[in-house]
Design an enzyme around this catalytic site. Structure first.
Site: not given
Ligand code: NAD
Length: 525
Positions: A184, A257, A291, A384
């Site tokens: 997803k 992650e 991230c 962040e």
């Molecule tokens: P987000 O948490 O808003 O969304 C991530 C994913 O989760 C999306 O696909 C979203 O649709 C899904 N999602 C949302 N609510 C959900 C739920 N209740 N159940 C299951 N899935 C759900 O994050 P974002 O804004 O898309 O990405 C940015 C974040 O990702 C930042 O905090 C960044 O640091 C982190 N990130 C971490 C890594 C790593 O490897 N540690 C890598 C890239 C990004």
């Protein structure tokens, strides 16, 4: 090239994966627009619990055929996917540029790194997952093996910031380890996910091996509850907690992650030009939406003024937006507001903006911003920021820098510059550290990647990343029957007394145990 990308048509399933069959629940659709100019790029269905469940059921069938193949057979198919992506690199990079907002160079470099991981996972899986013989210890009559087996179906939920590289860190390793995947992507970058999965379907002999389900949070939540064997989540810490809570109901294991607040430390004996270059790139690459972006830079007092002056001079040379840009558009307007709030909070609390700033935000474009006089109570240090902002903090010593670097709830990446940087690196409590460099660990496919604390747990990439998507199996095979078998009730009557004697001999303070301990110490050096 047209800015309109056709929505994924279910009928276009020549070789493409059939998206989960649309049902009444999937009548809604998700429009993908470009953060650069608002253009409509395409539409995808919003998949509900029924479609997600059906996709996982199909993946379960696929996983059996895929797991039955040899590592070499799987590698051949993964290499076919790698080639298909590489052959479409310009087209995919344009799509990443349009849908995510990053520059074409950054999009191409992201695809490059993602393919290096796909290549590595395919070629390394057999070695990393080979069964290992371990000692039977006291039960020397046993042949003992640790082996690694596919879990079955992996759910992968991805973010928008690296829409190719980040999910590939889970997908490639999960597939190479013998699993099927239901992916997803973020609701902000679904078309990139669709393209990747289309190219996969044309490359794999097993139908439904890699499927996509599209939608926002509820679709992700449905995937958590759909009976996958593991859920690999990449996203924010807040969502990660919700995902974990949902997965806890069915004891579905999770890989987390999550976010970061990566520190960089500059010692007074660092190569300053190199450190400046690293800080500027580490903080501002991908418009600061990584991230592992450098979000706090601790600089030793003797070189602080010079460092700040050099950073500001470099940052002012950077161009935002347009064809020759260094920094692209922010992907999400909501993230722009977070960056604005962090900058305004910092200014209210006495920080000084040396270049850029909240006033210089226009739509989804943020001028790269350097902030000084930053204190630990500011959002800019606690949370962040995920934008093109570099706070620089003066520290009295490297000890002070280490203490403050370890002073947040996060622990993802980090960087340290100085002549003794390698010796100090292990004192940073984080999953990864670059020494006299920034971000390098993410591009090195053999290094594990993941965080501690609010940055999550579990590891992608490298051998750890392959094992993350397997179940570990311990096998103890009796090779030689001994006269006395501790795994049987058929033991002599005085067994407790004899066993107590053995315990004392082997582990007590008598001469045999002491000799054994001494031998162990000598062997360890
Ligand atoms: P987000 O948490 O808003 O969304 C991530 C994913 O989760 C999306 O696909 C979203 O649709 C899904 N999602 C949302 N609510 C959900 C739920 N209740 N159940 C299951 N899935 C759900 O994050 P974002 O804004 O898309 O990405 C940015 C974040 O990702 C930042 O905090 C960044 O640091 C982190 N990130 C971490 C890594 C790593 O490897 N540690 C890598 C890239 C990004």
């Amino acid at each position: 090239m047209s800015t309109i990308v056709a929505p994924p048509a279910p009928a276009a399933a020549s070789a493409a994966p059939p998206p989960p069959a649309p049902t009444k629940a999937a009548v809604e659709s998700l429009r993908s627009t470009s953060p650069i100019d608002g253009a409509l790029l395409g539409e995808v269905p919003v998949h509900g619990a029924a479609e997600v469940g059906a996709a996982v059921a199909r993946a379960r069938t696929a996983s059996a055929s895929w797991a039955a193949k040899s590592f070499a057979e799987r590698a051949t198919e993964l290499v076919r996917w790698r080639r298909a992506i590489a052959d479409h690199v310009e087209e995919l990079a344009q799509l990443v540029h349009r849908e995510n907002g990053k520059t074409v160079l950054e999009a191409t470099s992201e695809i490059f790194m993602a393919l290096s991981h796909l290549d590595h996972a395919a070629s390394r899986a057999e070695k990393a997952l080979a069964p290992e013989r371990v000692s039977g210890g006291l039960l020397a009559n046993f042949r003992c093996t640790v082996s690694y087996h596919p879990l079955g179906v992996i759910g992968v939920i991805g973010p928008w910031n690296y829409p190719v590289f980040t999910p590939m860190g889970s997908i490639a390793y999960a597939l190479a380890a013998g699993n099927a995947v239901v992916f997803k992507p973020s609701e902000l970058t679904p078309l990139i996910g669709v393209k990747l999965v289309e190219l996969a379907a044309a490359s794999f002999s097993v139908p439904d091996l890699l499927q996509i389900v599209t939608g926002a949070g509820p679709t992700g939540a449905a995937l958590c509850k759909a009976g996958v064997d593991k859920l690999a989540f990449t996203g924010s810490t807040a969502t990660g907690k919700r995902v974990m809570a949902a997965c806890a109901e069915t004891l579905t294991p999770v890989l987390m992650e999550l976010g970061g607040k990566d520190p960089m430390i500059v010692a007074d004996d660092a190569d300053l030009a190199k450190a400046v270059d690293g800080a500027v790139f580490g903080a501002l690459a991908n418009t600061g939406q990584a991230c592992i972006s450098i979000e706090r830079c601790y600089v030793a007092e003797p070189v602080y003024d010079r460092f700040v002056e050099m950073v500001v001079a470099e940052v002012r040379k950077l161009r935002v937006g347009g064809d020759d840009a260094h920094l692209g558009a922010m992907t999400s307007p909501a993230q722009v507001e977070i960056v604005r709030a962090h900058l305004e909070d910092a200014q209210r609390r006495g920080a000084k903006i040396l270049t850029g700033g909240a006033d210089a935000i226009v739509g989804n474009f943020i001028q790269p911003t350097v902030v000084v006089d930053v204190t630990d109570d500011m959002l800019l240090i606690k949370d962040e920021t995920f934008g093109p902002v570099l706070p620089i903090i003066k520290v009295a010593s490297v000890e002070d820098a280490l203490r403050r670097a370890n002073g947040t709830r996060f622990g993802l990446g980090s960087a340290i510059f100085g002549r003794h940087a390698r010796e100090l690196a292990d004192r940073i409590v984080a999953g990864m550290t670059s020494v006299n460099s920034v971000l390098a660990f993410s591009a090195i496919a053999s290094l594990p990647f993941g965080g501690v604390g609010d940055s999550g747990f579990g590891r992608i990439h490298g051998d750890h990343g392959l094992r993350e998507f397997t179940r570990t199996k311990a096998t103890a095979e009796e090779r030689l029957a001994l006269p006395m078998n501790l795994m049987s009730f058929k033991l002599p009557g005085n067994m407790a007394t004899r066993l107590a004697g053995t315990v004392k001999t082997l582990y007590g303070s008598g001469p045999v145990a002491r000799a054994k301990d001494l031998f162990g110490r000598l062997r360890r050096g």
